[in-house]
Scaffold this motif. Structure first.
Motif, short mmCIF file in Angstrom:
data_model
loop_
_atom_site.label_atom_id
_atom_site.label_comp_id
_atom_site.label_asym_id
_atom_site.label_seq_id
_atom_site.Cartn_x
_atom_site.Cartn_y
_atom_site.Cartn_z
N ALA A 11 3.87 -1.37 0.34
CA ALA A 11 3.82 -0.40 -0.78
C ALA A 11 5.21 0.17 -0.98
O ALA A 11 6.01 0.22 -0.05
N ASP A 12 5.48 0.62 -2.20
CA ASP A 12 6.79 1.18 -2.51
C ASP A 12 6.87 2.68 -2.26
O ASP A 12 7.96 3.26 -2.32
N SER A 13 5.74 3.35 -2.04
CA SER A 13 5.76 4.80 -1.86
C SER A 13 4.48 5.24 -1.14
O SER A 13 3.47 4.50 -1.15
N PRO A 14 4.48 6.43 -0.55
CA PRO A 14 3.26 6.93 0.08
C PRO A 14 2.09 7.03 -0.91
O PRO A 14 0.94 6.75 -0.55
N LEU A 15 2.40 7.39 -2.16
CA LEU A 15 1.31 7.48 -3.14
C LEU A 15 0.70 6.10 -3.41
O LEU A 15 -0.52 5.97 -3.56
N GLU A 16 1.54 5.10 -3.42
CA GLU A 16 1.03 3.73 -3.63
C GLU A 16 0.16 3.31 -2.44
O GLU A 16 -0.82 2.58 -2.60
N VAL A 17 0.52 3.76 -1.24
CA VAL A 17 -0.34 3.50 -0.07
C VAL A 17 -1.72 4.10 -0.29
O VAL A 17 -2.75 3.45 -0.08
N LEU A 18 -1.74 5.35 -0.72
CA LEU A 18 -3.01 6.04 -0.95
C LEU A 18 -3.86 5.29 -1.99
O LEU A 18 -5.06 5.06 -1.78
N VAL A 19 -3.23 4.90 -3.08
CA VAL A 19 -3.96 4.16 -4.12
C VAL A 19 -4.51 2.86 -3.53
O VAL A 19 -5.69 2.53 -3.71
N GLY A 20 -3.68 2.13 -2.81
CA GLY A 20 -4.12 0.87 -2.22
C GLY A 20 -5.26 1.07 -1.22
O GLY A 20 -6.18 0.25 -1.15
N ALA A 21 -5.21 2.15 -0.46
CA ALA A 21 -6.26 2.40 0.53
C ALA A 21 -7.62 2.62 -0.13
O ALA A 21 -8.65 2.22 0.41
N VAL A 22 -7.62 3.23 -1.29
CA VAL A 22 -8.89 3.42 -2.02
C VAL A 22 -9.34 2.11 -2.66
O VAL A 22 -10.50 1.74 -2.57
N LEU A 23 -8.40 1.40 -3.25
CA LEU A 23 -8.77 0.19 -3.99
C LEU A 23 -9.20 -0.95 -3.08
O LEU A 23 -9.95 -1.83 -3.48
#
Ligand code: SF4
Length: 223
Positions: free
Chosen positions: A29-41
Motif C-alpha cells: 500500500a502507498d499509505s496507512p489509509l490505503e492499508v485500511l481501505v484494503g483491509a476492509v475490501l
C-alpha cells in the motif's frame, strides 16, 4: 509432547520463513489509509480484486479520509464492484471512516495518536470489522503490536502443532515472542507466502522449511 513443542513457535517459524523466502514486504500500500481501505475490501475476496478496486478508487478521488467520505455513494459502489459485495463493502468502509475520523473531525494519523482511545476495541465496535481486519489495520496502518489471524495462519499452526489452536492462543503466544512491529508484520506476510507455496490445502511438504518440526509432516510421512 513437551510444553515447548505444544506452543506455537512464532520466533522459530519467522526465522525459518525469512531464511526460505526473505522478508515479505507485506502490506502492499502507498499509505496507512490505503492499508485500511484494503483491509476492509479484502474480506472474502482475492487480493487481485482488491487491487483493482483500489486503483479505481484512486482514479475517482484522492486517497484521503475526507475525499473518500465525500464520494457520491453510487461512485463509491461502482469503484468497489470488483470486491463482490460492493454495497456491503461501501457501507463498512464508510462506517469505519466515520468512526476513525469522528465524523470528519480528525485524520487516521490523529486517531492513532489519541492515547485515550482503545484502538482495537474502537475498530471492533464498527459494524463488519472483525478481529482479523482490526488487527491488520492496527499492525500495518497504525504500526501497533498486533497479529492478524487468518485462515492461512490457522492451517499452518494446526499442522505444525498437530492440533487446532484458538485464535486467542495463537495471537497471545505470537505477541509474547515477537514484541517488534516489524517482526509481526513480516511473519504475517511470510505465512501468506508459505501457505501459497508449500502449505496449500494439499501440502507440498517436500523441502518445506518447517518440515522438521511439523506434526502434519510427520503424520503424512507415516500414513
Ligand atoms: S511440512 Fe507440510 S504440512 Fe507442515 S508446514 Fe510444511 S507444507 Fe505444511
Amino acid at each position: 509432547m513437551s510444553e515447548q513443542e505444544a506452543s506455537w513457535p512464532a520466533q522459530w517459524i519467522l526465522t525459518r520463513l525469512r531464511d526460505a523466502y526473505g522478508t515479505s514486504q507485506w502490506w502492499p500500500a502507498d499509505s496507512p489509509l490505503e492499508v485500511l481501505v484494503g483491509a476492509v475490501l479484502t474480506q472474502s475476496v482475492r487480493w487481485q480484486n482488491v487491487r483493482t478496486a483500489i486503483a479505481r478508487l484512486k482514479a475517482a478521488a484522492p486517497m484521503t479520509e475526507s475525499a473518500l467520505m465525500a464520494l457520491p455513494r453510487a461512485d463509491l459502489t461502482a469503484c468497489l464492484k470488483p470486491t463482490r459485495f460492493p454495497n456491503q463493502k461501501a457501507r463498512r468502509l464508510l462506517g469505519l471512516l466515520e468512526m476513525i475520523t469522528d465524523q470528519g473531525r480528525r485524520t487516521l494519523a490523529q486517531f492513532f495518536a489519541t492515547a485515550e482511545i482503545d484502538h482495537r476495541q474502537a475498530l471492533l465496535a464498527v459494524n463488519g470489522v472483525g478481529a482479523e481486519t482490526a488487527d491488520a489495520i492496527l499492525l500495518y496502518a497504525g504500526q501497533r503490536q498486533a497479529f492478524p489471524i487468518d485462515a492461512y495462519t490457522r492451517r499452518i499452526a494446526a499442522r505444525v502443532l498437530g492440533k487446532d489452536v484458538t485464535d486467542h492462543d495463537l495471537r497471545s503466544q505470537t505477541l509474547a515472542q515477537l514484541p517488534e512491529v516489524e517482526a509481526l508484520a513480516d511473519l504475517h506476510g511470510l505465512l501468506v507466502i508459505h501457505a501459497q507455496r508449500h502449505c496449500l490445502s494439499r501440502p507440498h511438504c517436500l523441502a518445506c522449511p518447517l518440515a522438521d518440526r511439523c506434526h502434519g509432516r510427520q503424520q503424512e510421512a507415516t500414513a
